[in-house]
Motif scaffolding. Structure first.
Motif, short mmCIF file in Angstrom:
data_model
loop_
_atom_site.label_atom_id
_atom_site.label_comp_id
_atom_site.label_asym_id
_atom_site.label_seq_id
_atom_site.Cartn_x
_atom_site.Cartn_y
_atom_site.Cartn_z
N TYR A 427 40.43 45.65 46.22
CA TYR A 427 41.16 45.84 47.46
C TYR A 427 42.55 45.22 47.34
O TYR A 427 42.80 44.32 46.53
CB TYR A 427 40.41 45.26 48.66
N LYS A 428 43.47 45.71 48.18
CA LYS A 428 44.86 45.26 48.14
C LYS A 428 45.03 43.90 48.81
O LYS A 428 45.84 43.08 48.39
CB LYS A 428 45.78 46.28 48.82
N ALA A 456 48.94 43.27 52.74
CA ALA A 456 48.79 43.11 51.28
C ALA A 456 50.09 42.60 50.68
O ALA A 456 51.18 43.09 51.00
CB ALA A 456 48.41 44.44 50.66
N ASN A 491 41.25 45.51 53.97
CA ASN A 491 41.58 46.93 53.73
C ASN A 491 40.79 47.85 54.65
O ASN A 491 40.34 48.92 54.24
CB ASN A 491 41.32 47.32 52.27
N ALA A 587 42.81 39.51 43.89
CA ALA A 587 43.70 40.25 44.80
C ALA A 587 44.11 39.36 45.96
O ALA A 587 45.21 39.48 46.50
CB ALA A 587 43.00 41.49 45.31
N ARG A 617 50.12 39.08 44.90
CA ARG A 617 48.83 38.86 45.55
C ARG A 617 49.02 38.56 47.03
O ARG A 617 50.06 38.09 47.45
CB ARG A 617 48.07 37.69 44.91
N THR A 618 47.97 38.80 47.78
CA THR A 618 47.91 38.32 49.16
C THR A 618 47.45 36.87 49.11
O THR A 618 46.39 36.56 48.57
CB THR A 618 46.92 39.15 49.99
#
Length: 675
Positions: A427-428, A456, A491, A587, A617-618
């Motif tokens: 996932y973002k 994100a 997401n 991520a 990255r988040t």
């Protein structure tokens, strides 16, 4: 339906039933072979040693069973064959320690006296008088000579049976111990695997020492159950069963009298189970408390010594140690009563009954049994009390193991998380909290209707006073806990629809106090994950700047580190934890006060590492130092479980609210009292 402790122990044993069954069969064979001894002795005594006291017949043809005496051939009456022609009959009788040769056939039972060449035999019907000749040693030996080969054969047979029994006994012991060790290995593996599936809340409520005691001490007590107690009980059962069968074959009435021993032993075991179980429960619980106390003392030894609390710590331990001593003493008293007094009392009662049953008048020439039967019965009666002694001696270990097993299965029965390691698409990192409410304890909400959105690639920071709920947000995102109300999604996918392992599969975390495992610097980065190569780990260490101090170490990247990494500084441990997170390429990255314990000079290095780590990255940051989060895309200010402010650093400064006051306080521009 709740499964009993005994049934669960049986289920573990059933997994290795093949070896256990073979071992028990070998045990039965070994016991059967050993119990042939008294029967062989009975035959040897009755037929070959005192068997010469019998009628002897004069025959014409010599063979292996004939004896030459006074130029004549004689054969015992029980050795005659159909082809033998009897010419005359004589009798050999024993009076006290001497044997006498009587010309003619006289009774072999009755009270005997010998005086001046005349042998008197008194029976219930009449008295017989006959001329008798005392046999000297050489003459007597002639009558024994035909029996010597049989005696040697029986002795050789007994020795052979004992050797075969020893082989079966060895096989039985080996297989049972092998199976026992496999059972305990399986149990420990299951226990440790189960511990790793337990929710975090369980470890909050349980001291580490108590859990360690169940994995080590309690399982070791269970191992003794399978190695010693099981073998002893099975051996004793078959031994006693075999002895009772033999006693029934020898004398039914006395064997039935001996059966009274069984309900006495059963009643005693029930009583011991009640008291022993109660005492052992307290002992095992106290051992766990002691382990927890010791673990806590070792972990906090620097604080104990710094605040001079050695005496108080020792007193706390002595209370636990004293309770352990008191109940161990009660167990010792109970064990001493069972293992010594009970068996001796039962043995003495059995022999009194034995003497009463036979009586002095019954053990003689007109006795109710032969000398061989008498010897065999005494031998079996003596043997009967050995397994009884073994049984009662194992009662303490049995109860200790039963209580330990109960504690182990209580841990295994704790509800664990369902593991699902199936892959989910990376996932973002679009993270949404929507009206989330959470409480560790019912009725005491630490998060109240929290809502926020982190896109994100953004960096979001969470600040606030201690207890405002910052770490709780991270706990929910990692699914260490689940919220009571509201939704959390990544997401657009609700996290509760994924397993906990799937949610965490693309997340990384760096804690305020990074944990370093025993191993090497490289193993602490790779975490022994096959997906992380040595080259990837070294690249991650260099990327965060850790190579600056690693290159100076004797072992460089293979430098050994001990538990908690005490040989490294806080900043060095933190850089290794950054490299660990970077190597796994998450991520979503969570930094839980990662710079809180770092000095100002080291903080610059850490900030450079953070810039590398956050790239692409988040990132969610829990921070106390506001200077470290000025570049964050969003800053959330929490107070008592709610978000009171939200914006960038400059927006929050311009609003002159809670964040502004915190910032001014850290700069030293505002006093605490003013805030």
């Amino acid at each position: 339906m709740k499964t009993s402790t005994e049934r669960k122990l049986f289920q573990y044993a059933w997994k290795f039933r093949r070896n256990i069954l073979i071992g028990l069969i070998c045990l039965v064979v070994a016991v059967a072979l050993e119990l042939t001894g008294p029967f062989i002795a009975k035959r040897l005594i009755d037929q070959h040693i005192i068997g010469i006291e019998n009628q002897w017949h004069q025959v014409e043809v010599a063979d292996d069973h004939t004896v030459e005496y006074s130029n004549k051939l004689y054969k015992r009456s029980d050795r005659l064959s159909s082809s033998d022609r009897v010419l005359d009959t004589v009798t050999i009788l024993q009076v006290e320690r001497s044997y006498y040769f009587v010309n003619g056939e006289v009774p072999t039972s009755g009270n005997r006296q010998w005086q001046e060449g005349t042998l008197s035999i008194e029976t219930d019907e009449q008295t017989y008088n006959a001329q008798a000749e005392r046999l000297n040693i050489q003459q007597l030996y002639r009558f024994f000579q035909p029996e010597i080969p049989a005696i040697y054969w029986l002795l050789a047979l007994y020795v052979l049976l004992l050797l075969i029994a020893a082989v079966f006994q060895f096989t039985h012991t080996f297989l049972l111990q092998k199976s026992s060790n496999r059972i305990i290995r399986k149990m420990r593996d299951d226990l440790f695997a189960h511990i790793q599936r337990l929710p975090i809340q369980y470890f909050v409520n349980q001291p580490a020492g108590k859990i360690v005691a169940r994995v080590t001490n309690d399982t070791e007590a269970i191992r003794e159950l399978y190695v010693r107690v099981l073998a002893t009980f099975v051996t004793s059962f078959f031994y006693m069963a075999g002895i009772y069968i033999a006693l029934l074959l020898l004398d039914v009435k006395l064997a039935l009298m001996s059966l009274l021993l069984i309900p006495i032993i059963y009643g005693w075991m029930k009583m011991y189970k009640y008291f022993g179980g109660k005492y052992n429960t307290i002992v095992r619980s106290t051992v766990s408390d002691m382990n927890g106390n010791i673990n806590e003392a070792i972990q906090g030894m620097s604080i104990i010594q710094a605040f001079r609390q050695q005496k108080q710590t020792s007193e706390d331990f002595e209370k636990l140690n004293g309770r352990h001593f008191d109940y161990q003493r009660k167990l010792v008293k109970l064990s001493a009563l069972t293992s010594f007094n009970l068996v001796n009392v039962l043995r003495n009662i059995a022999f009194v009954g034995f003497i009463w049953y036979f009586g002095s008048s019954s053990i003689g020439v007109e006795g109710v049994v032969t000398v061989g039967v008498l010897y065999a019965f005494v031998d079996y009666l003596n043997r009967l009390f050995q397994p009884v002694t073994d049984l009662v001696n194992q009662l303490p270990q049995l109860e200790e193991a039963r209580v330990a097993a109960k504690r182990v299965f209580e841990l295994l029965d704790e509800k664990a998380e369902v593991l699902d390691h199936s892959q989910v698409d990376r996932y973002k990192g679009n993270i949404v909290f929507e009206n989330v409410t959470f409480a560790y304890e019912k009725g005491n909400n630490v998060l109240k209707n929290i809502s926020f959105n982190v896109k994100a690639g953004e960096t979001a920071a969470f600040v606030g006073h201690t207890g405002s709920g910052k770490s709780s947000i991270m706990n929910l995102l990692f699914r260490f806990y689940d919220q009571q109300k509201g939704d959390i999604s990544i997401n657009g996918h609700p996290t509760k629809q994924w397993s906990r392992q799937q949610v965490r599969s693309h997340m990384g975390i760096v804690l305020q106090d990074p944990f370093i495992f025993t191993g090497t610097i490289l193993s602490n980065v790779t975490m022994n994950d096959e997906r992380i190569s040595r080259e990837m780990a070294i690249k991650a260490l260099k990327a965060v700047g850790a190579n600056r101090f690693i290159e100076k170490l004797p072992g460089k990247y293979e430098e050994p580190v001990k538990e908690k990494g005490d040989s490294l500084s806080m900043g060095e441990r933190q850089l290794i934890s950054f490299a660990r997170a970077l190597a796994f390429d998450p991520a979503v990255l969570i930094l839980d006060e990662a710079t809180a314990n770092i000095d100002t000079e080291t903080e610059q290095l850490i900030q450079q590492a953070l810039d590398v780590l956050k790239k692409g990255r988040t990132t969610l940051i829990i921070a106390h130092r506001l200077s470290t989060i000025q570049q964050a895309d969003q800053i959330f200010v929490l107070s008592h479980g709610t978000i009171v402010e939200q914006g960038t650093h400059q927006q929050l400064i311009d609003s002159s609210g809670e964040y502004y006051r915190m910032y001014q306080l850290q700069k030293g521009s505002v006093s605490v009292n003013a805030i």
